[in-house]
Structure formats: structure tokens, C-alpha cells
Design a protein around this motif. Sequence first.
Motif, PDB file in Angstrom:
ATOM      1  N   SER A 216       0.837  -1.212   0.000  1.00  0.00           N
ATOM      2  CA  SER A 216       0.000   0.000   0.000  1.00  0.00           C
ATOM      3  C   SER A 216       0.864   1.252   0.000  1.00  0.00           C
ATOM      4  O   SER A 216       0.516   2.274  -0.628  1.00  0.00           O
ATOM      5  CB  SER A 216      -0.938  -0.003   1.206  1.00  0.00           C
ATOM      6  N   ALA A 217       2.004   1.200   0.679  1.00  0.00           N
ATOM      7  CA  ALA A 217       2.917   2.348   0.681  1.00  0.00           C
ATOM      8  C   ALA A 217       3.479   2.576  -0.716  1.00  0.00           C
ATOM      9  O   ALA A 217       3.644   3.719  -1.151  1.00  0.00           O
ATOM     10  CB  ALA A 217       4.044   2.120   1.688  1.00  0.00           C
ATOM     11  N   ALA A 218       3.753   1.494  -1.439  1.00  0.00           N
ATOM     12  CA  ALA A 218       4.268   1.621  -2.809  1.00  0.00           C
ATOM     13  C   ALA A 218       3.226   2.254  -3.722  1.00  0.00           C
ATOM     14  O   ALA A 218       3.554   3.099  -4.572  1.00  0.00           O
ATOM     15  CB  ALA A 218       4.689   0.255  -3.329  1.00  0.00           C
ATOM     16  N   ARG A 219       1.972   1.862  -3.560  1.00  0.00           N
ATOM     17  CA  ARG A 219       0.910   2.453  -4.383  1.00  0.00           C
ATOM     18  C   ARG A 219       0.745   3.940  -4.074  1.00  0.00           C
ATOM     19  O   ARG A 219       0.488   4.753  -4.975  1.00  0.00           O
ATOM     20  CB  ARG A 219      -0.407   1.702  -4.156  1.00  0.00           C
ATOM     21  N   LEU A 220       0.883   4.287  -2.795  1.00  0.00           N
ATOM     22  CA  LEU A 220       0.802   5.700  -2.422  1.00  0.00           C
ATOM     23  C   LEU A 220       1.946   6.495  -3.057  1.00  0.00           C
ATOM     24  O   LEU A 220       1.746   7.625  -3.516  1.00  0.00           O
ATOM     25  CB  LEU A 220       0.845   5.847  -0.899  1.00  0.00           C
ATOM     26  N   ALA A 221       3.140   5.898  -3.085  1.00  0.00           N
ATOM     27  CA  ALA A 221       4.280   6.567  -3.708  1.00  0.00           C
ATOM     28  C   ALA A 221       3.999   6.853  -5.181  1.00  0.00           C
ATOM     29  O   ALA A 221       4.317   7.937  -5.692  1.00  0.00           O
ATOM     30  CB  ALA A 221       5.537   5.717  -3.554  1.00  0.00           C
TER      31      ALA A 221
ATOM     32  N   ILE B 286       6.247   9.966  -6.334  1.00  0.00           N
ATOM     33  CA  ILE B 286       7.535   9.835  -5.632  1.00  0.00           C
ATOM     34  C   ILE B 286       8.176   8.512  -6.026  1.00  0.00           C
ATOM     35  O   ILE B 286       7.574   7.449  -5.849  1.00  0.00           O
ATOM     36  CB  ILE B 286       7.345   9.908  -4.100  1.00  0.00           C
ATOM     37  N   LYS B 287       9.367   8.573  -6.555  1.00  0.00           N
ATOM     38  CA  LYS B 287      10.063   7.375  -7.000  1.00  0.00           C
ATOM     39  C   LYS B 287      10.788   6.722  -5.831  1.00  0.00           C
ATOM     40  O   LYS B 287      11.436   7.404  -5.030  1.00  0.00           O
ATOM     41  CB  LYS B 287      11.042   7.732  -8.109  1.00  0.00           C
ATOM     42  N   VAL B 288      10.690   5.412  -5.735  1.00  0.00           N
ATOM     43  CA  VAL B 288      11.331   4.661  -4.654  1.00  0.00           C
ATOM     44  C   VAL B 288      12.335   3.677  -5.245  1.00  0.00           C
ATOM     45  O   VAL B 288      11.970   2.806  -6.041  1.00  0.00           O
ATOM     46  CB  VAL B 288      10.306   3.897  -3.791  1.00  0.00           C
ATOM     47  N   HIS B 289      13.594   3.824  -4.870  1.00  0.00           N
ATOM     48  CA  HIS B 289      14.634   2.867  -5.232  1.00  0.00           C
ATOM     49  C   HIS B 289      14.889   1.989  -4.012  1.00  0.00           C
ATOM     50  O   HIS B 289      15.091   2.500  -2.908  1.00  0.00           O
ATOM     51  CB  HIS B 289      15.922   3.575  -5.639  1.00  0.00           C
ATOM     52  N   THR B 290      14.874   0.680  -4.190  1.00  0.00           N
ATOM     53  CA  THR B 290      15.029  -0.230  -3.060  1.00  0.00           C
ATOM     54  C   THR B 290      16.352  -0.982  -3.140  1.00  0.00           C
ATOM     55  O   THR B 290      16.834  -1.310  -4.237  1.00  0.00           O
ATOM     56  CB  THR B 290      13.879  -1.240  -3.001  1.00  0.00           C
TER      57      THR B 290
END
Length: 325
Positions: A217-222, A227-231
Motif C-alpha cells: 500500500s505504501a508503494a501504491r501511495l508513492a 515519488i520514485k522509490v529505489h530499493t
Amino acid sequence: MIEGFSFASPWAFLAVPLPLIAARLLKAQRHYARTLTVPSSVVFDNIDGVQNGNLGAIRSFTAILWTVWLLGVLALAGPQIIQPVVALPVSGRDIILALDLSGSMERKDFSFDGSSTRRIDVVKEIGAGFLRGRSGDRVGLVMFADEPFLAAAPTFDLSAVETALRNVEIGIVGRSTAIGDGLGLSLKILRRSPARSRVVILLSDGANTAGATSAESAARLAKTLGIKVHTIMLGTDMKENVSSATIAPKRDTVTLADIAKTSGGESFLIKTNDDLRKLVASLDKLEASSVASPSVLVEQNLWPYPAVLALLLCLAGFFAARRAT
């Protein structure tokens, strides 16, 4: 006139004729009140030395007094040079480092300089190396275990962020892994950011085992917030000791990869020191939105120079007078 030269308090020059005005008033008062005794140190034309006829010494002393006075007034006027200076280039990008601080980060399965190193120390080295190449970015630091916390708000002062990074220790907020909550706090901070580019770099060594927010759900919000998320998944291929009382959690590379893919970022797997070096190089190639750096006006105060010179003249006159007596 020097370009950019000015005075902070030009009204101070109104004090220049004050000694002449004071001397004239004292003369007038002495004329009408003969019994009034005026200290010879106050009235310029009644200095010790007149009685001895040493006119040259009197003129030299008077010149020194006037020089000291004028230098003092000049210092009070606040001379300064104002020049435009180009500010540090800004990228128009805000970055949050979201780093795992769970108990498994204590495992020593990496090697630096021939010695075993804890994962948390590897994380600190990754973060410090990344920060050194982020001039122009605003960077913040979020740590998470049982719950997330903001260790450093987004700032251009990267040395302060690095200090906060090196000072964190495992156990201050538990020993579990709340990936979703850590990412959620990072998104909450960046949501208020006016930056053109907003990025989260999330590093963990395990699966989401705590927290109220799911990683998905946090990824969908990003993605919704742009907001791009690199893991980054950290861990070696070292076999787990199942007989040990402490068993490291399994790496959830799928979840972290999905977070990156959903938000439009990239995912990395770090298993060796070579992977670590490649990671830092890859992070340095993150996209940037160039923003023109406005120039700022910088004031260079010059008042200490006349102030110090006046003090030196006073000291020189004092010692000269003592020698003369």
C-alpha cells in the motif's frame, strides 16, 4: 569607489564635528564662568605642552587624537562590501534515505579491510558515500525497526545528515522490520516538498515483520504522489544457522522489487563488496532536474580594520606619553 562598497550606518558620520562643537562650547562656558576649570585633556588648545612651548608635540598629539576619532567614527559607520555570489547549484531534488535498523542488521557477514563488519556499519558506509556525492540535493534520513523515526529532516547540510547517520544504533526503536511504516513516513515528509523530483532510497535486509502499513500500500501511495522509490536489499548468500537462537529473517527481494517497480524506481541486491561499490556508482546516476542557482548577496564587513587601527594608535599614544613622563 569600489563596486558594492557601502556603509551600514552612514548616519554615524554626523558625529565627526562633535569634538569641535564640544571645544567651542567649553570655551564659551570658560569665558562666562572664569572659575570653571576645564581638564586640559578635553580642550584641544589647552593640552599640556602649551606652557612649555612645544608646539610641534601639541600638533602631533592633536593629529593623533583626530585620527583616532575619525577611525572610530568610520568603524561605527560600518563600511562593507556587498557582492553577489553564486549559490551552490541545486538539483531540484529531495531525497529521503529510509534505512533498516532492525536486529538482523547486527550480523557480521560483510568484510571491510579483511575484517568482518556488521550490516549496520555497511549501511552507514553506503549512506555516507552516497551523501558525499549529493551536493545540490536536499537529503533527509528516516530509520525504521518496530516503528519509524525521522533522524534528520531534509536539508542541504549533508554533513549534519551524515553525523545523524553515524550516530544511530540498533535497538533504539526495537528490533523488528516495519518496511511499510518506514516508507510511509518517508512519503509523508516528501509529500509536503515543493521539489520537482522526490526520491526515496529504501534499504533493508529482511521482510516486513511489523508496522501498521503494508509495503504494497505504501508503494501504491508513492506512485500516486509521484515519488520514485529505489530499493536496496542487503544480505549475503551465507547459510543461516538454524540451530542458533537468533535466526536472521529471510530476504524478501520480491517485495522490495515490487515497491521499486510500482513507484517507477529501481531495485538492487547487495551480496558482496563488489555489489556495494557498483551500488554507489548506480545511485550517483539518479535523475536530476536542473534548477538555476540564484545568486545571493554576501556582506563583507570592514569595520574591524579601522577599529583595530584606532586601538593601536591609542595604545601607541599611551606608551609614548608614559615614556615622556
